[in-house]
Design an enzyme around this catalytic site. Structure first.
Site, PDB file in Angstrom:
ATOM      1  N   GLU A  97      -4.866   5.887 -13.965  1.00  0.00           N
ATOM      2  CA  GLU A  97      -5.484   6.041 -15.365  1.00  0.00           C
ATOM      3  C   GLU A  97      -5.916   4.658 -16.156  1.00  0.00           C
ATOM      4  O   GLU A  97      -5.229   3.822 -15.754  1.00  0.00           O
ATOM      5  CB  GLU A  97      -4.414   6.677 -15.977  1.00  0.00           C
ATOM      6  N   CYS A 123     -14.394  14.674  -0.392  1.00  0.00           N
ATOM      7  CA  CYS A 123     -15.756  14.423  -0.071  1.00  0.00           C
ATOM      8  C   CYS A 123     -16.772  15.351  -0.693  1.00  0.00           C
ATOM      9  O   CYS A 123     -18.023  15.220  -0.688  1.00  0.00           O
ATOM     10  CB  CYS A 123     -16.223  14.350   1.538  1.00  0.00           C
TER      11      CYS A 123
END
Length: 348
Positions: A97, A123
């Site tokens: 973060e 993916c």
């Protein structure tokens, strides 16, 4: 999912500068190959991957993603003031973060009114981002949005090579779970969606569908295990054979549902872009879906498996090389670990 007001305004990609061949990787693994009696050329023979590309060591995904977004918007000649959301959807991120999308948003200079966040789904992150953007555009929440992602696979490949060289317990059977890690490449892609009233291209995102099989979520798993490996490079374990079968088995009902949603038949499809994994996956997938292999636009031979960027990179390169014609019906066939499958249809 059906959309009436969403257009694909542009698709762009950034290719890394450094090319590493499968022969070069096997040369590094020569002691392992000799000890296990593995023939040279096995990596390319099994996967069809001749080479992959890497960015410079230490390159942050967000740095390249910002370049790709700038290129995307500039090439499209699109006014940035209309971009109401920016999603970062690759497996690789700058840090836990804040969202990598935050740094990309700042570097690109988008509006303070834009929704900015990361999307993580193996993916499928960029395709998922397309759906979220399309939903917001369709509902009138935003007029345009961008999803971008950059995969930096060098650390995974080099870390795997180092582990294999120092693993005295390795066998011909156990090494199979590491081979998928050696197919990984790097790359970046971005997609710009907008309300059709803003569009100059008129490339319609028609809709699509999704399916999931979470019983197979352990077939491919990756992360950082610093205590085990002695560094902070990611590692991945993949049961490639089982993943291939499970992924294609999930793709079959997803494709049938997608065709039903779009009122398509196989013969209506003019071009296909798939997640780029390897030659065996491509062959089996298209065979089971009943699609002509000539419709596909493969890039895995020279780029390797570039994660969430793989399908949109192939799409961007197909556009650059004029593989699409006006009014083509384009199928985006996404599959990701988890397992999840998301397929979308575009009227080019």
């Amino acid at each position: 999912m059906r959309y009436e007001h969403v257009c694909v305004e542009a698709v762009s990609c950034t290719l890394p500068p450094h090319i590493v061949t499968s022969d070069e990787i096997e040369a590094q693994l020569e002691p392992v190959y000799e000890r296990l009696g593995l023939p040279a050329g096995r990596l390319e023979l099994m996967t069809g991957i001749q080479e992959r590309r890497f960015f410079d060591r230490g390159t942050l995904p967000g740095t390249i993603s910002a370049q790709t977004v700038n290129q995307l918007i500039d090439q499209a000649g699109f006014d940035r003031k209309y971009v109401g959301a920016l999603f970062h959807g690759s497996v690789c991120r700058d840090q836990l973060e804040p969202a990598t999308a935050s740094g990309v948003h700042h570097a690109v200079g988008l509006s303070q009114n834009a929704l900015v966040l990361d999307i993580s789904n193996a993916c499928l992150g960029l395709l998922n981002g397309m759906v979220f953007l399309a939903n917001m555009i369709e509902m009138g929440q935003i007029r345009a949005g961008v999803v971008v992602g950059t995969e930096v696979g060098r650390d995974l490949v080099e870390g795997t090579i180092e582990d294999l060289l120092h693993d005295d317990t390795l066998t011909r059977k156990s090494i199979k779970n590491d081979f998928a890690s050696l197919t990984i490449g790097s790359g970046s892609a971005a997609i710009l969606l907008c309300d059709r009233r803003l569009s100059r291209t008129g490339h319609r995102l028609l809709g699509g569908s999704f399916q999931t099989d979470t019983s197979s979520h352990e077939l491919c798993a990756g992360g950082v295990e610093a205590q085990k490996h002695g560094d902070h490079r990611p590692r991945m374990q993949t049961d490639s054979e089982s993943l291939l079968v499970a992924g294609v088995n999930l793709a079959i009902p997803t494709w049938e549902q997608t065709k039903h949603t779009l009122s398509w038949q196989n013969e209506d499809v003019n071009r296909v872009f798939t997640h780029q994994v390897g030659k065996a996956h491509r062959k089996l997938l298209l065979e089971k879906l009943g699609l002509d292999p000539s419709l596909d636009y493969p890039t895995v031979e020279t780029l390797g498996n570039t994660g969430a960027a793989a399908l949109p990179m192939a799409w961007a390169l197909g556009i650059q090389n004029q593989a699409l014609n006006e009014e083509d019906r384009v199928a985006l066939l996404g599959i990701g670990s988890g397992l999840n499958s998301l397929m979308l249809g575009v009227q080019w």
